[in-house]
Motif scaffolding. Structure first.
Motif, PDB file in Angstrom:
ATOM      1  N   ARG A 110       0.832  -1.210   0.000  1.00 21.63           N
ATOM      2  CA  ARG A 110       0.000   0.000   0.000  1.00 21.63           C
ATOM      3  C   ARG A 110       0.861   1.253   0.000  1.00 21.63           C
ATOM      4  O   ARG A 110       0.561   2.230  -0.681  1.00 21.63           O
ATOM      5  N   THR A 111       1.937   1.236   0.750  1.00 19.05           N
ATOM      6  CA  THR A 111       2.848   2.381   0.802  1.00 19.05           C
ATOM      7  C   THR A 111       3.492   2.607  -0.556  1.00 19.05           C
ATOM      8  O   THR A 111       3.594   3.750  -1.019  1.00 19.05           O
ATOM      9  N   LEU A 112       3.900   1.533  -1.213  1.00 20.83           N
ATOM     10  CA  LEU A 112       4.536   1.660  -2.525  1.00 20.83           C
ATOM     11  C   LEU A 112       3.580   2.203  -3.579  1.00 20.83           C
ATOM     12  O   LEU A 112       4.019   2.823  -4.553  1.00 20.83           O
ATOM     13  N   GLU A 113       2.276   2.024  -3.391  1.00 19.43           N
ATOM     14  CA  GLU A 113       1.317   2.617  -4.307  1.00 19.43           C
ATOM     15  C   GLU A 113       1.387   4.142  -4.265  1.00 19.43           C
ATOM     16  O   GLU A 113       1.093   4.815  -5.239  1.00 19.43           O
ATOM     17  N   VAL A 114       1.806   4.691  -3.139  1.00 23.29           N
ATOM     18  CA  VAL A 114       1.906   6.140  -2.972  1.00 23.29           C
ATOM     19  C   VAL A 114       3.309   6.653  -3.293  1.00 23.29           C
ATOM     20  O   VAL A 114       3.468   7.615  -4.040  1.00 23.29           O
ATOM     21  N   ILE A 115       4.329   6.022  -2.745  1.00 24.68           N
ATOM     22  CA  ILE A 115       5.696   6.558  -2.865  1.00 24.68           C
ATOM     23  C   ILE A 115       6.667   5.583  -3.502  1.00 24.68           C
ATOM     24  O   ILE A 115       7.874   5.716  -3.334  1.00 24.68           O
ATOM     25  N   GLY A 116       6.160   4.640  -4.280  1.00 25.02           N
ATOM     26  CA  GLY A 116       6.991   3.562  -4.777  1.00 25.02           C
ATOM     27  C   GLY A 116       7.764   3.829  -6.045  1.00 25.02           C
ATOM     28  O   GLY A 116       8.091   2.894  -6.757  1.00 25.02           O
ATOM     29  N   ASP A 117       8.059   5.064  -6.350  1.00 25.54           N
ATOM     30  CA  ASP A 117       8.885   5.323  -7.529  1.00 25.54           C
ATOM     31  C   ASP A 117       9.982   6.321  -7.161  1.00 25.54           C
ATOM     32  O   ASP A 117       9.891   7.030  -6.169  1.00 25.54           O
ATOM     33  N   LEU A 152      10.195  14.020  -2.086  1.00 28.56           N
ATOM     34  CA  LEU A 152      10.132  14.046  -0.630  1.00 28.56           C
ATOM     35  C   LEU A 152      11.465  14.465  -0.017  1.00 28.56           C
ATOM     36  O   LEU A 152      11.496  15.197   0.975  1.00 28.56           O
ATOM     37  N   ARG A 153      12.555  14.009  -0.586  1.00 28.49           N
ATOM     38  CA  ARG A 153      13.879  14.443  -0.108  1.00 28.49           C
ATOM     39  C   ARG A 153      13.970  15.962  -0.163  1.00 28.49           C
ATOM     40  O   ARG A 153      14.380  16.611   0.796  1.00 28.49           O
ATOM     41  N   GLU A 154      13.565  16.532  -1.298  1.00 29.02           N
ATOM     42  CA  GLU A 154      13.640  17.987  -1.455  1.00 29.02           C
ATOM     43  C   GLU A 154      12.672  18.707  -0.526  1.00 29.02           C
ATOM     44  O   GLU A 154      12.995  19.769   0.002  1.00 29.02           O
ATOM     45  N   ALA A 155      11.495  18.147  -0.320  1.00 32.48           N
ATOM     46  CA  ALA A 155      10.543  18.759   0.608  1.00 32.48           C
ATOM     47  C   ALA A 155      11.122  18.782   2.024  1.00 32.48           C
ATOM     48  O   ALA A 155      10.960  19.766   2.751  1.00 32.48           O
ATOM     49  N   HIS A 156      11.831  17.724   2.405  1.00 35.38           N
ATOM     50  CA  HIS A 156      12.479  17.692   3.722  1.00 35.38           C
ATOM     51  C   HIS A 156      13.631  18.686   3.807  1.00 35.38           C
ATOM     52  O   HIS A 156      13.996  19.099   4.897  1.00 35.38           O
ATOM     53  N   ARG A 157      14.183  19.068   2.695  1.00 33.76           N
ATOM     54  CA  ARG A 157      15.237  20.099   2.662  1.00 33.76           C
ATOM     55  C   ARG A 157      14.647  21.499   2.663  1.00 33.76           C
ATOM     56  O   ARG A 157      15.377  22.479   2.661  1.00 33.76           O
ATOM     57  N   THR A 186      -0.300  12.758  -6.806  1.00 33.01           N
ATOM     58  CA  THR A 186      -0.397  11.520  -6.031  1.00 33.01           C
ATOM     59  C   THR A 186      -0.051  11.766  -4.567  1.00 33.01           C
ATOM     60  O   THR A 186      -0.751  11.301  -3.664  1.00 33.01           O
ATOM     61  N   LEU A 187       1.021  12.512  -4.313  1.00 33.54           N
ATOM     62  CA  LEU A 187       1.448  12.779  -2.941  1.00 33.54           C
ATOM     63  C   LEU A 187       0.439  13.642  -2.190  1.00 33.54           C
ATOM     64  O   LEU A 187       0.211  13.446  -0.994  1.00 33.54           O
ATOM     65  N   VAL A 188      -0.198  14.580  -2.887  1.00 32.96           N
ATOM     66  CA  VAL A 188      -1.246  15.400  -2.267  1.00 32.96           C
ATOM     67  C   VAL A 188      -2.484  14.552  -1.989  1.00 32.96           C
ATOM     68  O   VAL A 188      -3.050  14.591  -0.890  1.00 32.96           O
ATOM     69  N   GLU A 189      -2.902  13.763  -2.972  1.00 36.27           N
ATOM     70  CA  GLU A 189      -4.091  12.908  -2.805  1.00 36.27           C
ATOM     71  C   GLU A 189      -3.918  11.919  -1.654  1.00 36.27           C
ATOM     72  O   GLU A 189      -4.877  11.596  -0.956  1.00 36.27           O
ATOM     73  N   LYS A 228      10.569  10.846   7.005  1.00 36.96           N
ATOM     74  CA  LYS A 228      11.978  11.227   7.185  1.00 36.96           C
ATOM     75  C   LYS A 228      12.825  10.011   7.562  1.00 36.96           C
ATOM     76  O   LYS A 228      13.925   9.824   7.048  1.00 36.96           O
ATOM     77  N   LEU A 229      12.298   9.181   8.439  1.00 37.80           N
ATOM     78  CA  LEU A 229      13.017   7.981   8.863  1.00 37.80           C
ATOM     79  C   LEU A 229      13.229   7.029   7.692  1.00 37.80           C
ATOM     80  O   LEU A 229      14.295   6.432   7.545  1.00 37.80           O
ATOM     81  N   THR A 230      12.206   6.897   6.839  1.00 39.47           N
ATOM     82  CA  THR A 230      12.311   6.038   5.655  1.00 39.47           C
ATOM     83  C   THR A 230      13.381   6.559   4.712  1.00 39.47           C
ATOM     84  O   THR A 230      14.195   5.792   4.189  1.00 39.47           O
ATOM     85  N   LEU A 231      13.384   7.876   4.489  1.00 40.88           N
ATOM     86  CA  LEU A 231      14.404   8.487   3.628  1.00 40.88           C
ATOM     87  C   LEU A 231      15.800   8.279   4.215  1.00 40.88           C
ATOM     88  O   LEU A 231      16.745   7.958   3.498  1.00 40.88           O
ATOM     89  N   ALA A 232      15.921   8.436   5.531  1.00 36.47           N
ATOM     90  CA  ALA A 232      17.220   8.240   6.190  1.00 36.47           C
ATOM     91  C   ALA A 232      17.676   6.788   6.073  1.00 36.47           C
ATOM     92  O   ALA A 232      18.863   6.519   5.869  1.00 36.47           O
ATOM     93  N   ALA A 233      16.735   5.844   6.178  1.00 35.46           N
ATOM     94  CA  ALA A 233      17.090   4.424   6.043  1.00 35.46           C
ATOM     95  C   ALA A 233      17.583   4.133   4.631  1.00 35.46           C
ATOM     96  O   ALA A 233      18.566   3.402   4.445  1.00 35.46           O
ATOM     97  N   LEU A 234      16.915   4.692   3.627  1.00 39.16           N
ATOM     98  CA  LEU A 234      17.370   4.510   2.248  1.00 39.16           C
ATOM     99  C   LEU A 234      18.749   5.128   2.038  1.00 39.16           C
ATOM    100  O   LEU A 234      19.614   4.542   1.384  1.00 39.16           O
TER     101      LEU A 234
END
Length: 157
Positions: free
Chosen positions: A14-21, A28-33, A58-61, A91-97
């Motif tokens: 389900r998560t990959l349907e939203v942020i899986g690309d 998201l990286r840039e938004a966190h910056r 997609t991210l807004v929806e 943020k934690l997911t981005l940091a893990a990647l």
């Protein structure tokens, strides 16, 4: 009549349907910056406008970003995109990647970004933490299906 496709039972799916690309993670990286504007995302990422528009939609929806209108004097109304709590929690997911990439796909010159504690300045790592706040080694963590749930019949190791 259009039939709605069933959502996956797996939370990862389900998560990959939203942020899986790739582009969604980079947005998201840039938004966190602190970047919020379409033009900023486009310029920094080198992403085609139609792809950026689709990913932002997609991210807004999904409630990961929220859209705010703004208008610079003498210009038309534009939109900026801001992290919601759901987006901040990624943020934690981005940091893990990032941590994984630094280890398994390292740059010859070393990391481009370091993760630090803002209060102590010490370097930090992404880890599993137990209820007492102690780090748990990866090999001591298992993914356990919820009894009677859809994954109950699966064998996880």
């Amino acid at each position: 009549m259009k039939t709605e496709t069933a959502r996956p039972t797996c939370s990862i799916a389900r998560t990959l349907e939203v942020i899986g690309d790739r582009w969604s993670f980079l947005i998201l990286r840039e938004a966190h910056r602190g970047n919020t504007r379409f033009a900023e995302f486009k310029e920094i990422l080198g992403i085609a406008p139609n792809i950026l528009t689709a990913r932002l939609h997609t991210l807004v929806e999904a409630g990961v970003l929220e859209k705010h209108d703004y208008r610079a004097e003498g210009e038309r109304t534009r939109s900026s995109y801001h992290l919601t709590q759901a987006g901040k929690d990624l943020k934690l997911t981005l940091a893990a990647l990032q941590q994984w990439g630094d280890i398994y796909e390292p740059r010859e010159e070393g990391p481009t970004v370091l993760r630090r504690n803002t209060q102590t300045g010490e370097l930090v790592s992404v880890a599993f933490i137990d209820t007492t706040g102690q780090a748990v080694p990866d090999e001591n963590v298992t993914f356990e299906p919820v009894p009677g749930g859809p994954a109950d019949h699966l064998i996880w190791r």
